[in-house]
Design a protein around this motif. Structure first.
Motif, mmCIF file in Angstrom:
data_model
loop_
_atom_site.group_PDB
_atom_site.id
_atom_site.type_symbol
_atom_site.label_atom_id
_atom_site.label_comp_id
_atom_site.label_asym_id
_atom_site.label_seq_id
_atom_site.Cartn_x
_atom_site.Cartn_y
_atom_site.Cartn_z
ATOM 1 N N ASN A 39 39.015 21.401 63.078
ATOM 2 C CA ASN A 39 39.352 21.585 64.492
ATOM 3 C C ASN A 39 39.586 23.066 64.821
ATOM 4 O OD1 ASN A 39 39.176 18.811 64.915
ATOM 5 N ND2 ASN A 39 41.319 18.506 64.384
ATOM 6 N N ASP A 53 37.989 14.170 63.997
ATOM 7 C CA ASP A 53 38.176 15.592 63.692
ATOM 8 C C ASP A 53 36.829 16.280 63.542
ATOM 9 O OD1 ASP A 53 40.910 15.393 63.733
ATOM 10 O OD2 ASP A 53 41.140 15.230 61.557
ATOM 11 N N THR A 54 36.809 17.582 63.812
ATOM 12 C CA THR A 54 35.608 18.387 63.630
ATOM 13 C C THR A 54 35.812 19.270 62.412
ATOM 14 O OG1 THR A 54 35.236 18.419 66.008
ATOM 15 C CG2 THR A 54 34.070 20.061 64.705
ATOM 16 N N ARG A 56 34.112 22.265 60.022
ATOM 17 C CA ARG A 56 33.080 23.303 59.895
ATOM 18 C C ARG A 56 33.161 23.836 58.474
ATOM 19 N NH1 ARG A 56 32.632 28.599 63.770
ATOM 20 N NH2 ARG A 56 30.599 29.252 63.033
ATOM 21 N N THR A 65 28.487 22.079 60.923
ATOM 22 C CA THR A 65 29.578 21.565 61.740
ATOM 23 C C THR A 65 29.368 20.066 61.867
ATOM 24 O OG1 THR A 65 29.616 23.628 62.963
ATOM 25 C CG2 THR A 65 30.773 21.779 63.933
ATOM 26 N N LEU A 67 31.187 16.062 62.703
ATOM 27 C CA LEU A 67 32.212 15.269 63.352
ATOM 28 C C LEU A 67 32.541 14.110 62.419
ATOM 29 C CD1 LEU A 67 33.840 14.758 65.970
ATOM 30 C CD2 LEU A 67 31.946 13.344 66.727
ATOM 31 N N ARG A 69 33.366 10.646 61.414
ATOM 32 C CA ARG A 69 33.233 9.326 62.037
ATOM 33 C C ARG A 69 34.120 8.299 61.343
ATOM 34 N NH1 ARG A 69 26.967 8.231 62.355
ATOM 35 N NH2 ARG A 69 27.690 6.244 63.155
ATOM 36 N N TYR A 85 30.115 10.863 58.504
ATOM 37 C CA TYR A 85 30.095 12.019 59.401
ATOM 38 C C TYR A 85 28.827 12.020 60.243
ATOM 39 C CZ TYR A 85 26.835 14.013 56.016
ATOM 40 O OH TYR A 85 25.760 14.228 55.194
ATOM 41 N N GLU A 87 26.473 15.160 62.014
ATOM 42 C CA GLU A 87 26.294 16.599 62.207
ATOM 43 C C GLU A 87 25.953 16.889 63.664
ATOM 44 O OE1 GLU A 87 24.168 20.358 59.971
ATOM 45 O OE2 GLU A 87 23.617 18.328 59.409
ATOM 46 N N THR A 88 26.547 17.939 64.206
ATOM 47 C CA THR A 88 26.317 18.278 65.612
ATOM 48 C C THR A 88 24.898 18.800 65.803
ATOM 49 O OG1 THR A 88 27.124 20.530 65.333
ATOM 50 C CG2 THR A 88 28.746 18.863 65.951
ATOM 51 N N SER A 91 24.466 22.489 65.035
ATOM 52 C CA SER A 91 24.469 22.765 63.602
ATOM 53 C C SER A 91 23.101 22.472 62.986
ATOM 54 C CB SER A 91 25.547 21.932 62.921
ATOM 55 O OG SER A 91 25.528 22.101 61.533
#
Length: 137
Positions: A39, A53-54, A56, A65, A67, A69, A85, A87-88, A91
């Motif tokens: 975060n 939560d994020t 990196r 980066t 997220l 899950r 997870y 990935e954004t 990213s």
């Protein structure tokens, strides 16, 4: 085994379970070197990670980066690890651009015009009178 969403899992354990690092100790080392942000803040290995939560992180020269899950304290098959997870899109685009850049970059060894010195070259180098800055007056 997934835990209820309210309970968290240690950051180093989750990174290991999600298969970002081969061992928990490697994950803990990367966290200690401040290469992992949760975060937007540097975190300790013992930090509880929760869904939403994020994270990196950096793996070598690649920065990702993701997220969170789901959380899991156990390492399972790769298909289960990928469900932990997401990935954004930024990213993913950054990683693909870096991969393209590496492919287009020239080969470092291509700039070498000649190889090792021959035996004759080494003799000439040994016989060569080198000047010394300390002897100049």
């Amino acid at each position: 085994m997934n835990l209820p969403p309210s309970s968290g899992v240690r950051l180093d354990k989750w990174l290991w379970a999600a298969r970002f690092y081969k061992t928990r100790s490697l994950a803990a080392e990367e966290i200690a070197r401040q290469r992992v942000l949760v975060n937007g803040q540097h975190a300790k290995a013992s930090r509880d990670l929760k869904a939403g939560d994020t994270v990196r992180l950096r793996q070598g020269s690649v920065e990702r980066t993701v997220l969170v899950r789901a959380v899991s304290p156990q390492r399972g098959p790769a298909t289960e690890a990928q469900q932990l997870y997401e990935e954004t899109p930024d990213s993913v685009a950054r990683r693909q651009a870096q991969a393209r850049q590496r492919q287009l970059a020239p080969e470092p060894a291509g700039s070498i015009e000649q190889g090792r010195p021959t035996k004759r070259d080494r003799r000439q180098l040994a016989d060569w009178d080198r000047w010394s800055a300390s002897l100049d007056e």
